[in-house]
Design a protein around this motif. Sequence first.
Motif, mmCIF file in Angstrom:
data_model
loop_
_atom_site.group_PDB
_atom_site.id
_atom_site.type_symbol
_atom_site.label_atom_id
_atom_site.label_comp_id
_atom_site.label_asym_id
_atom_site.label_seq_id
_atom_site.Cartn_x
_atom_site.Cartn_y
_atom_site.Cartn_z
ATOM 1 N N ASP A 25 0.800 -1.218 0.000
ATOM 2 C CA ASP A 25 0.000 0.000 0.000
ATOM 3 C C ASP A 25 0.841 1.281 0.000
ATOM 4 N N VAL A 26 0.371 2.231 -0.767
ATOM 5 C CA VAL A 26 0.942 3.584 -0.793
ATOM 6 C C VAL A 26 -0.199 4.534 -0.445
ATOM 7 N N VAL A 27 0.063 5.498 0.426
ATOM 8 C CA VAL A 27 -0.977 6.476 0.768
ATOM 9 C C VAL A 27 -0.584 7.854 0.249
ATOM 10 N N ALA A 28 -1.582 8.604 -0.194
ATOM 11 C CA ALA A 28 -1.339 9.939 -0.748
ATOM 12 C C ALA A 28 -2.343 10.906 -0.127
ATOM 13 N N ALA A 29 -1.881 12.120 0.158
ATOM 14 C CA ALA A 29 -2.682 13.082 0.920
ATOM 15 C C ALA A 29 -3.262 14.182 0.039
ATOM 16 N N GLN A 41 5.559 18.485 -6.774
ATOM 17 C CA GLN A 41 6.246 18.054 -7.993
ATOM 18 C C GLN A 41 7.364 17.074 -7.648
ATOM 19 N N ARG A 42 7.256 15.838 -8.147
ATOM 20 C CA ARG A 42 8.236 14.796 -7.805
ATOM 21 C C ARG A 42 9.648 15.184 -8.237
ATOM 22 N N ALA A 43 10.609 14.801 -7.429
ATOM 23 C CA ALA A 43 12.013 15.056 -7.759
ATOM 24 C C ALA A 43 12.645 13.839 -8.439
ATOM 25 N N GLU A 53 1.950 15.363 -8.079
ATOM 26 C CA GLU A 53 1.327 14.231 -7.390
ATOM 27 C C GLU A 53 0.721 14.726 -6.085
ATOM 28 N N LEU A 54 -0.152 13.868 -5.528
ATOM 29 C CA LEU A 54 -0.544 14.062 -4.144
ATOM 30 C C LEU A 54 0.612 13.515 -3.322
ATOM 31 N N PRO A 55 1.177 14.303 -2.405
ATOM 32 C CA PRO A 55 2.329 13.821 -1.635
ATOM 33 C C PRO A 55 1.972 12.617 -0.771
ATOM 34 N N ARG A 71 3.039 10.381 8.860
ATOM 35 C CA ARG A 71 4.505 10.287 8.831
ATOM 36 C C ARG A 71 5.066 10.848 7.518
ATOM 37 N N GLU A 72 4.461 10.418 6.394
ATOM 38 C CA GLU A 72 4.979 10.863 5.092
ATOM 39 C C GLU A 72 4.877 12.385 4.935
ATOM 40 N N ILE A 73 3.764 12.958 5.408
ATOM 41 C CA ILE A 73 3.590 14.409 5.253
ATOM 42 C C ILE A 73 4.536 15.167 6.187
ATOM 43 N N GLU A 75 7.525 14.029 6.988
ATOM 44 C CA GLU A 75 8.843 13.901 6.349
ATOM 45 C C GLU A 75 8.966 14.790 5.109
ATOM 46 N N GLU A 76 7.912 14.801 4.300
ATOM 47 C CA GLU A 76 8.015 15.458 2.988
ATOM 48 C C GLU A 76 7.685 16.940 3.021
ATOM 49 N N LEU A 77 6.774 17.331 3.947
ATOM 50 C CA LEU A 77 6.297 18.720 3.934
ATOM 51 C C LEU A 77 6.468 19.426 5.275
#
Length: 153
Positions: A25-29, A41-43, A53-55, A71-73, A75-77
């Motif tokens: 599973d991958v989750v996107a916000a 914008q993906r790097a 993408e949705l991060p 967690r992902e948000i 880390e990423e944002l």
Amino acid sequence: FVTMGWLIATRSARGAAETDDRPKDVVAAAIVDGGRVLLAQRAHPADLAGKWELPGGRVESGETHAAALAREIREELGAEVEAGDGVGKPVTLPNGLVLHAYRAHLRGGTPVALEHLDMQWFTADELRRLDLDDVVPADRDWIPELCVVLDEA
Ligand code: CDP
């Protein structure tokens, strides 16, 4: 040397098996604020670099989707979000990963593109005008659903 080769082969086989044991599973916000949704914008990798993408990212073993999203948000944002309702249908990638999009409510901090090339808040009209070639393929199906979410917001 034969023993050494066998050891290396066994270890790498086990490494691959461990990788396969991870959840698919991958989750996107879908972070919505003030009638706009945040796209990033993906790097990487090269074929997706620069596409919107949705991060989000992969769910770790033993982690709920809501915890993975938070967690992902973080880390990423660098922001705190709380997962809400699902958006659209899950999307299965050719590699077997399954993407799930969720509404995400900002609970703290201000999102900043820490791992993406850029980020931008889009209105429904801006989403409708977006060239789908500029969107990560798996996320394209969610655009109409996101417009509905924004129209209702
Ligand atoms: O950061 P992590 O490695 O956990 O995840 P990722 O590389 O951001 O995403 C895992 C996979 O899901 C990759 O194949 C991404 O291309 C895909 N993905 C996607 O298609 N759309 C998203 N909104 C997020 C991830």
